[in-house]
Design a protein around this motif. Sequence first.
Motif, PDB file in Angstrom:
ATOM      1  N   PHE A 180       2.614  63.608 145.999  1.00 38.31           N
ATOM      2  CA  PHE A 180       2.551  64.836 146.791  1.00 38.31           C
ATOM      3  C   PHE A 180       1.367  65.678 146.329  1.00 38.31           C
ATOM      4  O   PHE A 180       1.113  65.818 145.135  1.00 38.31           O
ATOM      5  CB  PHE A 180       3.844  65.639 146.623  1.00 38.31           C
ATOM      6  CG  PHE A 180       5.069  64.927 147.125  1.00 38.31           C
ATOM      7  CD1 PHE A 180       5.459  65.029 148.446  1.00 38.31           C
ATOM      8  CD2 PHE A 180       5.835  64.144 146.264  1.00 38.31           C
ATOM      9  CE1 PHE A 180       6.589  64.378 148.915  1.00 38.31           C
ATOM     10  CE2 PHE A 180       6.970  63.481 146.715  1.00 38.31           C
ATOM     11  CZ  PHE A 180       7.346  63.601 148.044  1.00 38.31           C
ATOM     12  N   ARG A 187      -0.772  66.593 151.454  1.00 34.27           N
ATOM     13  CA  ARG A 187       0.448  65.910 151.909  1.00 34.27           C
ATOM     14  C   ARG A 187       1.650  66.483 151.168  1.00 34.27           C
ATOM     15  O   ARG A 187       2.191  65.858 150.255  1.00 34.27           O
ATOM     16  CB  ARG A 187       0.356  64.401 151.662  1.00 34.27           C
ATOM     17  CG  ARG A 187      -0.704  63.688 152.470  1.00 34.27           C
ATOM     18  CD  ARG A 187      -0.478  63.780 153.972  1.00 34.27           C
ATOM     19  NE  ARG A 187       0.738  63.148 154.385  1.00 34.27           N
ATOM     20  CZ  ARG A 187       0.821  61.870 154.794  1.00 34.27           C
ATOM     21  NH1 ARG A 187      -0.271  61.110 154.822  1.00 34.27           N
ATOM     22  NH2 ARG A 187       1.967  61.365 155.200  1.00 34.27           N
ATOM     23  N   PRO A 188       2.084  67.702 151.522  1.00 37.73           N
ATOM     24  CA  PRO A 188       3.236  68.293 150.832  1.00 37.73           C
ATOM     25  C   PRO A 188       4.562  67.638 151.196  1.00 37.73           C
ATOM     26  O   PRO A 188       5.532  67.792 150.471  1.00 37.73           O
ATOM     27  CB  PRO A 188       3.200  69.754 151.293  1.00 37.73           C
ATOM     28  CG  PRO A 188       2.530  69.703 152.627  1.00 37.73           C
ATOM     29  CD  PRO A 188       1.517  68.621 152.534  1.00 37.73           C
ATOM     30  N   SER A 189       4.606  66.939 152.335  1.00 34.20           N
ATOM     31  CA  SER A 189       5.815  66.222 152.725  1.00 34.20           C
ATOM     32  C   SER A 189       5.409  64.945 153.438  1.00 34.20           C
ATOM     33  O   SER A 189       4.311  64.855 153.994  1.00 34.20           O
ATOM     34  CB  SER A 189       6.700  67.089 153.629  1.00 34.20           C
ATOM     35  OG  SER A 189       6.068  67.336 154.873  1.00 34.20           O
ATOM     36  N   LEU A 204       5.675  57.532 151.434  1.00 32.76           N
ATOM     37  CA  LEU A 204       5.798  57.783 150.002  1.00 32.76           C
ATOM     38  C   LEU A 204       5.792  56.475 149.220  1.00 32.76           C
ATOM     39  O   LEU A 204       5.137  56.369 148.183  1.00 32.76           O
ATOM     40  CB  LEU A 204       7.082  58.572 149.724  1.00 32.76           C
ATOM     41  CG  LEU A 204       7.372  58.937 148.275  1.00 32.76           C
ATOM     42  CD1 LEU A 204       6.242  59.764 147.685  1.00 32.76           C
ATOM     43  CD2 LEU A 204       8.697  59.701 148.178  1.00 32.76           C
ATOM     44  N   THR A 242      16.822  63.306 145.051  1.00 28.29           N
ATOM     45  CA  THR A 242      17.317  64.370 145.930  1.00 28.29           C
ATOM     46  C   THR A 242      18.634  64.930 145.408  1.00 28.29           C
ATOM     47  O   THR A 242      18.859  66.149 145.442  1.00 28.29           O
ATOM     48  CB  THR A 242      17.497  63.841 147.364  1.00 28.29           C
ATOM     49  OG1 THR A 242      16.233  63.368 147.848  1.00 28.29           O
ATOM     50  CG2 THR A 242      18.018  64.929 148.289  1.00 28.29           C
ATOM     51  N   LEU A 287      13.619  66.250 144.486  1.00 29.48           N
ATOM     52  CA  LEU A 287      13.054  66.128 145.814  1.00 29.48           C
ATOM     53  C   LEU A 287      14.014  66.789 146.792  1.00 29.48           C
ATOM     54  O   LEU A 287      15.199  66.968 146.493  1.00 29.48           O
ATOM     55  CB  LEU A 287      12.840  64.665 146.214  1.00 29.48           C
ATOM     56  CG  LEU A 287      11.830  63.844 145.408  1.00 29.48           C
ATOM     57  CD1 LEU A 287      11.829  62.394 145.900  1.00 29.48           C
ATOM     58  CD2 LEU A 287      10.428  64.439 145.495  1.00 29.48           C
ATOM     59  N   LYS A 308      15.038  66.857 151.174  1.00 28.97           N
ATOM     60  CA  LYS A 308      14.842  66.215 152.470  1.00 28.97           C
ATOM     61  C   LYS A 308      14.853  67.258 153.571  1.00 28.97           C
ATOM     62  O   LYS A 308      15.684  68.159 153.582  1.00 28.97           O
ATOM     63  CB  LYS A 308      15.951  65.183 152.726  1.00 28.97           C
ATOM     64  CG  LYS A 308      15.818  63.912 151.904  1.00 28.97           C
ATOM     65  CD  LYS A 308      16.844  62.876 152.325  1.00 28.97           C
ATOM     66  CE  LYS A 308      16.673  61.587 151.542  1.00 28.97           C
ATOM     67  NZ  LYS A 308      17.678  60.561 151.931  1.00 28.97           N
ATOM     68  N   GLU A 309      13.899  67.136 154.471  1.00 28.83           N
ATOM     69  CA  GLU A 309      13.815  68.032 155.607  1.00 28.83           C
ATOM     70  C   GLU A 309      14.598  67.450 156.784  1.00 28.83           C
ATOM     71  O   GLU A 309      14.901  66.253 156.804  1.00 28.83           O
ATOM     72  CB  GLU A 309      12.343  68.237 155.996  1.00 28.83           C
ATOM     73  CG  GLU A 309      11.525  68.870 154.875  1.00 28.83           C
ATOM     74  CD  GLU A 309      10.091  69.120 155.284  1.00 28.83           C
ATOM     75  OE1 GLU A 309       9.612  68.464 156.232  1.00 28.83           O
ATOM     76  OE2 GLU A 309       9.455  69.983 154.658  1.00 28.83           O
ATOM     77  N   GLU A 357      11.611  63.716 156.475  1.00 30.26           N
ATOM     78  CA  GLU A 357      10.563  63.678 155.464  1.00 30.26           C
ATOM     79  C   GLU A 357      11.062  64.315 154.170  1.00 30.26           C
ATOM     80  O   GLU A 357      12.014  65.093 154.171  1.00 30.26           O
ATOM     81  CB  GLU A 357       9.308  64.398 155.960  1.00 30.26           C
ATOM     82  CG  GLU A 357       8.615  63.671 157.101  1.00 30.26           C
ATOM     83  CD  GLU A 357       7.212  64.188 157.342  1.00 30.26           C
ATOM     84  OE1 GLU A 357       6.936  65.354 156.977  1.00 30.26           O
ATOM     85  OE2 GLU A 357       6.393  63.417 157.888  1.00 30.26           O
ATOM     86  N   ARG A 392       9.985  66.232 150.307  1.00 26.91           N
ATOM     87  CA  ARG A 392       8.995  67.028 149.596  1.00 26.91           C
ATOM     88  C   ARG A 392       9.517  67.322 148.203  1.00 26.91           C
ATOM     89  O   ARG A 392      10.680  67.032 147.895  1.00 26.91           O
ATOM     90  CB  ARG A 392       8.681  68.320 150.349  1.00 26.91           C
ATOM     91  CG  ARG A 392       9.860  69.257 150.508  1.00 26.91           C
ATOM     92  CD  ARG A 392       9.412  70.618 151.024  1.00 26.91           C
ATOM     93  NE  ARG A 392       8.705  70.576 152.287  1.00 26.91           N
ATOM     94  CZ  ARG A 392       7.447  71.021 152.457  1.00 26.91           C
ATOM     95  NH1 ARG A 392       6.776  71.524 151.410  1.00 26.91           N
ATOM     96  NH2 ARG A 392       6.875  70.993 153.630  1.00 26.91           N
ATOM     97  N   LEU A 393       8.691  67.885 147.351  1.00 29.41           N
ATOM     98  CA  LEU A 393       9.122  68.218 146.002  1.00 29.41           C
ATOM     99  C   LEU A 393      10.222  69.271 146.057  1.00 29.41           C
ATOM    100  O   LEU A 393      10.199  70.183 146.874  1.00 29.41           O
ATOM    101  CB  LEU A 393       7.939  68.749 145.188  1.00 29.41           C
ATOM    102  CG  LEU A 393       6.805  67.744 144.931  1.00 29.41           C
ATOM    103  CD1 LEU A 393       5.661  68.432 144.203  1.00 29.41           C
ATOM    104  CD2 LEU A 393       7.290  66.544 144.138  1.00 29.41           C
TER     105      LEU A 393
END
Length: 251
Positions: free
Chosen positions: A21, A25-27, A33, A52, A57, A59-60, A64, A66-67
């Motif tokens: 990341f 590319r934040p997500s 990945l 997660t 991490l 999840k959106e 996707e 992200r951190l």
Amino acid sequence: MANSRSGDSMLERFVRILDSFDAGRPSMSVATLARRADVPLATAYRLVDEMTRHELLSKEPSGEVRLGLRLWELANRSSPALDLRQAAMPFLEDIQSVVRQHTQLAILKDDDVLVIERLSRLGSVVNQAKVAGRMPVHRTAMGMVLLAFSPNYVQESYLARHPEAVAMVDPVTFDARRQLAGIRNQGYASFDGRVDTDTTGLAVPVLGRAGHAIAAIGVVLPLGLENLQSIVPVLMAGARGISRTVGELPQ
């Protein structure tokens, strides 16, 4: 952790996932990945699920990842960069009140400039630096002042690994070492249009007891600013204040 069939450990894969990341590319999807981290897709799904659950991490709704916020929590509990940032903040704020543009604090990390703080105001000139972002050493005033005030072996090692830096630093004589010596002699680095054509980067080192840079203070200013030289003493005073606060004032 046990090694995989490819020979790398799960910890190595874990680190590569986190390192995938960046500001660009934040997500991303798990498939992307897996490709960026060079991890088998099935393993990536499993590690993402585990990370997660531990909030490393997130999840959106789109699927996707992200951190996660827990990484931010852990990093802000205790770290050398945090201690340095806290010590520097009052001085950065004083500098910012004078320059009224971008004021930033950075350290040398591997072969990059790592920005650990940035203060800006509405209407400031364009600035590519981002907190926790990295920039090439030889393209920035902060990077060059950090390199100039590093031990000689650090300079030689960097120039050996980055022959393109020599042409970038001194396109006329290709004598990067002479320019680094000049920065040391004058105590600061200043470059016009090296990152953005309409800006000037100006930086000074924060020196430790041995006289080597432990950080750099940099400002990004409009190109052609008339009172540029009057800003240098302001930066130097701030750098000396930071050195004193962290107990690294040179003898």
